[in-house]
Design an enzyme around this catalytic site. Sequence first.
Site, PDB file in Angstrom:
ATOM      1  N   ASP A 107      86.113   1.472 -55.581  1.00 49.40           N
ATOM      2  CA  ASP A 107      84.931   0.519 -55.299  1.00 49.40           C
ATOM      3  C   ASP A 107      85.283  -0.789 -55.189  1.00 49.40           C
ATOM      4  OD1 ASP A 107      82.024  -0.708 -55.587  1.00 49.40           O
ATOM      5  OD2 ASP A 107      81.809   1.440 -55.161  1.00 49.40           O
ATOM      6  N   HIS A 147      79.338  -4.816 -57.080  1.00 51.32           N
ATOM      7  CA  HIS A 147      78.936  -3.368 -56.795  1.00 51.32           C
ATOM      8  C   HIS A 147      79.526  -2.459 -57.628  1.00 51.32           C
ATOM      9  CE1 HIS A 147      79.119  -0.006 -53.683  1.00 51.32           C
ATOM     10  NE2 HIS A 147      77.981  -0.396 -53.706  1.00 51.32           N
ATOM     11  N   SER A 298      74.500   3.981 -52.611  1.00 56.60           N
ATOM     12  CA  SER A 298      75.488   3.843 -53.571  1.00 56.60           C
ATOM     13  C   SER A 298      75.177   4.159 -54.943  1.00 56.60           C
ATOM     14  CB  SER A 298      76.026   2.283 -53.610  1.00 56.60           C
ATOM     15  OG  SER A 298      76.844   2.088 -52.469  1.00 56.60           O
TER      16      SER A 298
END
Length: 336
Positions: A107, A147, A298
Amino acid sequence: MDIQAVGAALIRPGQLLTDRGALSAAARWTQAVSEADGVFRIRLTPGVDPCEIAMRLREEGHRAGPNHVLTGQPLWFGGPASRPFPAAPLAAPSGRDGPQVRVAVVDTGIAAHPWWAKSDWYGRLGPEAADRPDGDGDGALEAQAGHGTFIAGLIQRRAPSAAFQVARVLGADGVGDEAGLLRALHRLRADPPQVLNLSLGCHTFDDQPSRLVADAVGSLESTVTVACAGNTASDRPFWPAALPSVVGVGALDAAQEHRAPFSAHGPWVDAWARGEWLTSTFLEFGEFEGFASWSGTSFAAALVSGAFAASPAVRDVADLPDSRQIPGLGVVVHST
């Protein structure tokens, strides 16, 4: 790096990805070749269309494709909650002394956080694995900075003893490419994790899977790979989630009863989990004090990865504890 739109897909212009066997067949269109971690990236001569050459090489039996651009998925243009919001602190999950399950988070990286500051796995990470809040140095939080950190917290809440392997393939803007993903998957082969979380993906120029990515995921035979279905609100296959060997995860609303309006859907989606207004670990930056609320497929994928990490003997999503069926959707993994 440059991005080019081809139909409804994004690629790196002038780049072709192949295996070693295709190099000689592509030589007449090749300007330069680079290799890293088993991935060959060809710089094509100016004016050559990488999609056209990929199709020609495939017809000759070679594995080849343009270098597709990948994005993290809360990135839904104009979608709800497409940015994180500050949230109150959460208590660190208990039970971290249990048997460790290794989970790879490929990621934006993972930032320092009190939840794992003293853990062995975090101490082993180098600066190349850091989740960076301000990738371009303008003093503002990047669109998808945090994230990977957010995803790690969601997984750890479900599987407190999870130990993370971290590969940063997305920038703080949430953008990366297939070449970076392939390199990360190649490196994981040396020490395969039990669970692999891929909260990223793309459409392809021909709506067919990348054989290079499919083979790289398939080489991790002992790993359960989970990927987000994408925030496209369509049934168009989103890769790698649509691969048969991957558990593709769509997002439910906060009540966990209906598909979130932004979530991709279709027969290639294998599981569903809450994707609206989840709270998890985040960066300490500006108004954020280590926690945020965010939405997207996600994060639905991260919940499913956490469920697999909490039940490492399970390999089929339908066998996960507390899973259920929603008519017209499929298997739902409950958010605790």
